[in-house]
Write a protein that holds these residues in place. Structure first.
Motif, PDB file in Angstrom:
ATOM      1  N   LEU A  58       0.818  -1.214   0.000  1.00  0.00           N
ATOM      2  CA  LEU A  58       0.000   0.000   0.000  1.00  0.00           C
ATOM      3  C   LEU A  58       0.851   1.263   0.000  1.00  0.00           C
ATOM      4  CD1 LEU A  58      -2.717   1.452   0.240  1.00  0.00           C
ATOM      5  CD2 LEU A  58      -2.622   1.054   2.720  1.00  0.00           C
ATOM      6  N   ARG A  59       1.918   1.283   0.778  1.00  0.00           N
ATOM      7  CA  ARG A  59       2.719   2.513   0.871  1.00  0.00           C
ATOM      8  C   ARG A  59       3.302   2.960  -0.475  1.00  0.00           C
ATOM      9  NH1 ARG A  59       4.592   4.765   5.687  1.00  0.00           N
ATOM     10  NH2 ARG A  59       3.868   3.754   7.609  1.00  0.00           N
ATOM     11  N   PRO A  60       4.064   2.117  -1.176  1.00  0.00           N
ATOM     12  CA  PRO A  60       4.617   2.593  -2.451  1.00  0.00           C
ATOM     13  C   PRO A  60       3.539   2.846  -3.498  1.00  0.00           C
ATOM     14  CG  PRO A  60       5.090   0.252  -2.132  1.00  0.00           C
ATOM     15  CD  PRO A  60       4.555   0.755  -0.836  1.00  0.00           C
ATOM     16  N   LEU A  61       2.474   2.036  -3.462  1.00  0.00           N
ATOM     17  CA  LEU A  61       1.391   2.214  -4.432  1.00  0.00           C
ATOM     18  C   LEU A  61       0.703   3.562  -4.233  1.00  0.00           C
ATOM     19  CD1 LEU A  61      -0.517   1.064  -6.630  1.00  0.00           C
ATOM     20  CD2 LEU A  61      -1.870   0.069  -4.747  1.00  0.00           C
ATOM     21  N   ALA A  62       0.291   3.839  -3.006  1.00  0.00           N
ATOM     22  CA  ALA A  62      -0.435   5.085  -2.745  1.00  0.00           C
ATOM     23  C   ALA A  62       0.453   6.304  -2.967  1.00  0.00           C
ATOM     24  CB  ALA A  62      -0.980   5.071  -1.318  1.00  0.00           C
ATOM     25  N   GLN A  63       1.719   6.214  -2.583  1.00  0.00           N
ATOM     26  CA  GLN A  63       2.614   7.352  -2.777  1.00  0.00           C
ATOM     27  C   GLN A  63       2.806   7.658  -4.260  1.00  0.00           C
ATOM     28  OE1 GLN A  63       5.046   6.421   1.368  1.00  0.00           O
ATOM     29  NE2 GLN A  63       6.147   6.328  -0.575  1.00  0.00           N
ATOM     30  N   ALA A  64       2.946   6.626  -5.073  1.00  0.00           N
ATOM     31  CA  ALA A  64       3.108   6.848  -6.511  1.00  0.00           C
ATOM     32  C   ALA A  64       1.836   7.410  -7.136  1.00  0.00           C
ATOM     33  CB  ALA A  64       3.510   5.543  -7.190  1.00  0.00           C
ATOM     34  N   LEU A  65       0.693   6.900  -6.694  1.00  0.00           N
ATOM     35  CA  LEU A  65      -0.583   7.386  -7.234  1.00  0.00           C
ATOM     36  C   LEU A  65      -0.860   8.819  -6.784  1.00  0.00           C
ATOM     37  CD1 LEU A  65      -2.790   4.195  -6.863  1.00  0.00           C
ATOM     38  CD2 LEU A  65      -1.988   5.232  -9.000  1.00  0.00           C
ATOM     39  N   ARG A  66      -0.428   9.176  -5.585  1.00  0.00           N
ATOM     40  CA  ARG A  66      -0.615  10.557  -5.145  1.00  0.00           C
ATOM     41  C   ARG A  66       0.213  11.505  -5.989  1.00  0.00           C
ATOM     42  NH1 ARG A  66      -4.329  12.732  -4.013  1.00  0.00           N
ATOM     43  NH2 ARG A  66      -4.864  11.966  -1.931  1.00  0.00           N
ATOM     44  N   GLU A  67       1.425  11.104  -6.346  1.00  0.00           N
ATOM     45  CA  GLU A  67       2.248  11.941  -7.222  1.00  0.00           C
ATOM     46  C   GLU A  67       1.632  12.054  -8.611  1.00  0.00           C
ATOM     47  OE1 GLU A  67       6.166  10.330  -7.265  1.00  0.00           O
ATOM     48  OE2 GLU A  67       6.484  10.578  -5.092  1.00  0.00           O
ATOM     49  N   LYS A  68       1.049  10.969  -9.073  1.00  0.00           N
ATOM     50  CA  LYS A  68       0.488  10.948 -10.435  1.00  0.00           C
ATOM     51  C   LYS A  68      -0.855  11.673 -10.501  1.00  0.00           C
ATOM     52  CE  LYS A  68      -0.336   7.660 -14.240  1.00  0.00           C
ATOM     53  NZ  LYS A  68       0.688   8.282 -15.116  1.00  0.00           N
ATOM     54  N   TYR A  69      -1.659  11.516  -9.440  1.00  0.00           N
ATOM     55  CA  TYR A  69      -3.008  12.098  -9.416  1.00  0.00           C
ATOM     56  C   TYR A  69      -3.174  12.933  -8.141  1.00  0.00           C
ATOM     57  CZ  TYR A  69      -3.662   8.270 -12.762  1.00  0.00           C
ATOM     58  OH  TYR A  69      -3.528   7.401 -13.818  1.00  0.00           O
ATOM     59  N   PRO A  70      -2.571  14.091  -8.086  1.00  0.00           N
ATOM     60  CA  PRO A  70      -2.543  14.870  -6.841  1.00  0.00           C
ATOM     61  C   PRO A  70      -3.913  15.347  -6.362  1.00  0.00           C
ATOM     62  CG  PRO A  70      -1.649  16.145  -8.676  1.00  0.00           C
ATOM     63  CD  PRO A  70      -1.797  14.747  -9.165  1.00  0.00           C
ATOM     64  N   GLU A  71      -4.900  15.425  -7.268  1.00  0.00           N
ATOM     65  CA  GLU A  71      -6.212  15.933  -6.875  1.00  0.00           C
ATOM     66  C   GLU A  71      -7.197  14.829  -6.523  1.00  0.00           C
ATOM     67  OE1 GLU A  71      -6.654  19.159  -6.486  1.00  0.00           O
ATOM     68  OE2 GLU A  71      -4.559  19.396  -7.123  1.00  0.00           O
ATOM     69  N   ALA A  72      -6.827  13.576  -6.714  1.00  0.00           N
ATOM     70  CA  ALA A  72      -7.761  12.476  -6.467  1.00  0.00           C
ATOM     71  C   ALA A  72      -8.054  12.341  -4.974  1.00  0.00           C
ATOM     72  CB  ALA A  72      -7.196  11.168  -7.009  1.00  0.00           C
ATOM     73  N   ARG A  73      -9.293  11.991  -4.664  1.00  0.00           N
ATOM     74  CA  ARG A  73      -9.661  11.677  -3.286  1.00  0.00           C
ATOM     75  C   ARG A  73      -9.207  10.255  -2.971  1.00  0.00           C
ATOM     76  NH1 ARG A  73     -14.425  13.461  -5.458  1.00  0.00           N
ATOM     77  NH2 ARG A  73     -15.348  11.380  -5.219  1.00  0.00           N
ATOM     78  N   PHE A  74      -8.442  10.084  -1.924  1.00  0.00           N
ATOM     79  CA  PHE A  74      -7.975   8.771  -1.474  1.00  0.00           C
ATOM     80  C   PHE A  74      -8.830   8.314  -0.295  1.00  0.00           C
ATOM     81  CE2 PHE A  74      -3.212   8.355  -2.824  1.00  0.00           C
ATOM     82  CZ  PHE A  74      -3.572   8.579  -4.138  1.00  0.00           C
ATOM     83  N   SER A  75      -9.186   7.040  -0.282  1.00  0.00           N
ATOM     84  CA  SER A  75      -9.923   6.520   0.866  1.00  0.00           C
ATOM     85  C   SER A  75      -9.543   5.077   1.131  1.00  0.00           C
ATOM     86  CB  SER A  75     -11.437   6.632   0.648  1.00  0.00           C
ATOM     87  OG  SER A  75     -11.859   5.836  -0.442  1.00  0.00           O
ATOM     88  N   VAL A  76      -9.699   4.695   2.394  1.00  0.00           N
ATOM     89  CA  VAL A  76      -9.433   3.327   2.805  1.00  0.00           C
ATOM     90  C   VAL A  76     -10.361   2.992   3.967  1.00  0.00           C
ATOM     91  CG1 VAL A  76      -7.625   3.925   4.461  1.00  0.00           C
ATOM     92  CG2 VAL A  76      -7.597   1.674   3.375  1.00  0.00           C
ATOM     93  N   ILE A  77     -10.817   1.751   4.016  1.00  0.00           N
ATOM     94  CA  ILE A  77     -11.624   1.252   5.124  1.00  0.00           C
ATOM     95  C   ILE A  77     -10.825   0.175   5.837  1.00  0.00           C
ATOM     96  CG2 ILE A  77     -13.767   0.120   5.801  1.00  0.00           C
ATOM     97  CD1 ILE A  77     -15.083   1.279   3.327  1.00  0.00           C
ATOM     98  N   THR A  78     -10.689   0.316   7.150  1.00  0.00           N
ATOM     99  CA  THR A  78      -9.867  -0.588   7.937  1.00  0.00           C
ATOM    100  C   THR A  78     -10.600  -1.028   9.191  1.00  0.00           C
ATOM    101  OG1 THR A  78      -7.818  -0.732   9.243  1.00  0.00           O
ATOM    102  CG2 THR A  78      -8.785   1.443   9.003  1.00  0.00           C
ATOM    103  N   ASN A  79     -10.221  -2.176   9.727  1.00  0.00           N
ATOM    104  CA  ASN A  79     -10.809  -2.567  11.012  1.00  0.00           C
ATOM    105  C   ASN A  79     -10.134  -1.856  12.178  1.00  0.00           C
ATOM    106  OD1 ASN A  79      -8.438  -4.104  11.728  1.00  0.00           O
ATOM    107  ND2 ASN A  79      -9.261  -5.894  10.665  1.00  0.00           N
ATOM    108  N   GLY A  80      -9.055  -1.136  11.917  1.00  0.00           N
ATOM    109  CA  GLY A  80      -8.416  -0.292  12.927  1.00  0.00           C
ATOM    110  C   GLY A  80      -7.394  -0.978  13.797  1.00  0.00           C
TER     111      GLY A  80
END
Length: 456
Positions: free
Chosen positions: A131-153
Motif C-alpha cells: 500500500l505505501r509505495p502504491l499510494a505514494q506513486a498514485l498521489r504523485e500521479k493524481y494529486p487531486e484524487a480523493r484517497f480513501s481506505v476502510i480498515t478494522n483499525g
C-alpha cells in the motif's frame, strides 16, 4: 412499474388520510391526483439520464475510471461473522513486486485522472508494504484524487496515522459500536489499537476525513445506540458514522444476522423512532437516504435514472487488482464465481474495451423491484446476489428502507404511512404493525399512533 395506495395517519390528530404513490416517477398525490409535495417546476429541472441496465445477457462495459477501486487482496487478520468476503475464493495475493507493473499499465487504460481512488482489502493494512509505495506513486500521479481506505483499525499506529494524514486519505474504521461483539474482535478493547484509532480520529475528523462505519444486524438494531456509543467514545456530538444500513446476506453468517419475519415490525418502529427524534442524525445511511428520497419526490425522479445502490454498474466505476484483473466489485476475486455462474473476473485492463459485466442484475431485470414502493430508496440491493441470499437481503433492505420512506413523507406532508396497498406480500403491507383489518368490509384502520410526536 407500480402505483400504491398508502394509508397515512396524522400523528397530531390520528386522522387517517389515503394517498397515492407512484414509484415510476416518485410522485405522491391525494386521491384526486393533486400533488402533496411542492415539486420543482419541470421547466427548471433537467431530465436525469437513464441508468445503464446490465444483466448476464446485456453486459455492461467499462471505460476510463472516474472511481478506481484497487483490491490489494482478501487477506484479513480478523474473521468477522457476516463479512461479505468470508467465503470468497482467493487468488494469489498481490505483493510489492506488482506495484511497478500496475503503475506502468495506467497510461494504457486511465485516460484522465480519477476523481476518487479507493484502496481495499481484506484488511488493507495487512498489505501495508504494498500500500505505501502504491499510494505514494498514485498521489504523485493524481494529486487531486480523493484517497480513501476502510480498515478494522487493529493495525493502525502513530506512524501509519501520520502517513495516512500526509497523503490526504479519508479513513473509515469498521466498527459496529455496541454490537461489535457480533461482528468479531473489538480493536477498542486493545489499548494500543484504541489509542491509535482515537489518535487518527483527532487528526482527521476536524478535516472531515474520518468516519466510523457501522452496520445493523438482528442483534444490533438500534441506530440510536450506535450513535450514542460513538459520541461517548469520541466526545464529539458531530461524529460522522458511515454506512449504517442493514447487512446483506452473503453467506450463512449474513443469514443468521438477518431479520426474522417476527422482527420486521419492531425493527421498523425502532428505526423510525430513532430517525424522527434525531437520534440517528449523524449516520450517513439515514441522512443521505432521507435527503435522496425527499428530493426524488420534489424533483419527481424517474426510476429509469436509478442505478444500483453500490454504483458498480456505472461504466466509469472500476474495481481492479494489481494483476490488472477487472472485477465485479472490490469484495470479490478473480477466481471467484458469481451466483449466476459467471466469473467475477470480468476482463483485464489491457483489453478494457472487452470488459463485460455479466455477473450483475439491474433491478429492472428482477421480478420484485419494479413492483416495490421502496425502489427509489433501496435501488435493488446487492447487484450480484441471487436466489435465497438475495431474497433474505431483499427482506432486510425493505424493512431498512421503510422508516426512510415514512420519515421522508412525514417531513414533506406531516403524515406517516402505516399501510401500503399494492402487489406486495402481506408482510410488507403493514408498515409498523399497528394496522388491522376490519372484518366487515376488509378495509384497514390504523390504531392510535403509538410513536410520540416530536414537538415543533
Amino acid at each position: 412499474m407500480a402505483k400504491f395506495l398508502i394509508t397515512t395517519v396524522d400523528p397530531r390528530t390520528d386522522e387517517v388520510v389515503p394517498l397515492h404513490y407512484d414509484n415510476s416517477d416518485s410522485s405522491l398525490t391525494d386521491l384526486h391526483g393533486q400533488s402533496l409535495v411542492r415539486t420543482v417546476d419541470a421547466s427548471l429541472r433537467s431530465t436525469p439520464a437513464s441508468a445503464p441496465v446490465t444483466s448476464k445477457d446485456t453486459p455492461l462495459g467499462k471505460t476510463s475510471p472516474r472511481v478506481l477501486k484497487i483490491s490489494l487482496g482478501l487477506s484479513c487478520n480478523y474473521a468477522c461473522e457476516y463479512c461479505s468476503q468470508r467465503f470468497v475464493a482467493r487468488n494469489v495475493d498481490t505483493n510489492p513486486e506488482d506495484v511497478d507493473g500496475f503503475l506502468a499499465s495506467l497510461k494504457d487504460w486511465v485516460m484522465s485522472p480519477p476523481e476518487a481512488i479507493e484502496f481495499w482489502g481484506g484488511e488493507p493494512l495487512v498489505y501495508i508494504k504494498t500500500l505505501r509505495p502504491l499510494a505514494q506513486a498514485l498521489r504523485e500521479k493524481y494529486p487531486e484524487a480523493r484517497f480513501s481506505v476502510i480498515t478494522n483499525g487493529s493495525l493502525l499506529s502513530p506512524s501509519t496515522n501520520q502517513w495516512l494524514d500526509d497523503l490526504g486519505f479519508t479513513v473509515s474504521v469498521s466498527h459496529d459500536g455496541p454490537g461489535q461483539h457480533v461482528r468479531g474482535p473489538d480493536p477498542l478493547a486493545e489499548p494500543d489499537s484504541r489509542a491509535a484509532i482515537l489518535d487518527l480520529y483527532r487528526r482527521l475528523a476536524p478535516k472531515g476525513r474520518f468516519s466510523f462505519n457501522a452496520m445493523l444486524n438482528r442483534e444490533n438494531q438500534s441506530r440510536a445506540a450506535i450513535q450514542s456509543f460513538f459520541v461517548e467514545l469520541t466526545g464529539d456530538s458531530d461524529v460522522h458514522i458511515g454506512e449504517g444500513g442493514f447487512v446483506d446476506a452473503y453467506d450463512s453468517g449474513g443469514i443468521s444476522q438477518s431479520l426474522r419475519s417476527e422482527e420486521f415490525h419492531s425493527f421498523r418502529r425502532q428505526a423510525f423512532n430513532d430517525i424522527r427524534h434525531g437520534k440517528a442524525d449523524r449516520i450517513a445511511s439515514v441522512r443521505d437516504r432521507v435527503t435522496s428520497f425527499v428530493n426524488s419526490l420534489r424533483f419527481k425522479r424517474p426510476a429509469s435514472s436509478l442505478g444500483q445502490k453500490c454504483g458498480m454498474d456505472r461504466h466509469d466505476s472500476i474495481a481492479v487488482d494489481l494483476k490488472g484483473n477487472v472485477l465485479t466489485c472490490q469484495n470479490v476475486s478473480a477466481t471467484a464465481l458469481a451466483p449466476n455462474g459467471e466469473s467475477h473476473r470480468i476482463g483485464h485492463t489491457s483489453q478494457l474495451d472487452q470488459v463485460a459485466l455479466r455477473t450483475a442484475t439491474h433491478w429492472s431485470h428482477r421480478s420484485e423491484c419494479p413492483n416495490c414502493p421502496m425502489l427509489q430508496i433501496c435501488k435493488g440491493a446487492c447487484m450480484f446476489l441471487e436466489g435465497p441470499l438475495w431474497e433474505v437481503s431483499c427482506n432486510n433492505a425493505y424493512s431498512d428502507a421503510l422508516p426512510i420512506f415514512a420519515a421522508g413523507i412525514e417531513f414533506l406532508t406531516g403524515l406517516v404511512p402505516v399501510y401500503i396497498e399494492g402487489d406486495l406480500p402481506d408482510a410488507r403491507k403493514d408498515v409498523f404493525g399497528f394496522v388491522h383489518p376490519t372484518p366487515a368490509d376488509g378495509s384497514h384502520k390504523a390504531k392510535p399512533f403509538p410513536i410520540p410526536v416530536v414537538a415543533a
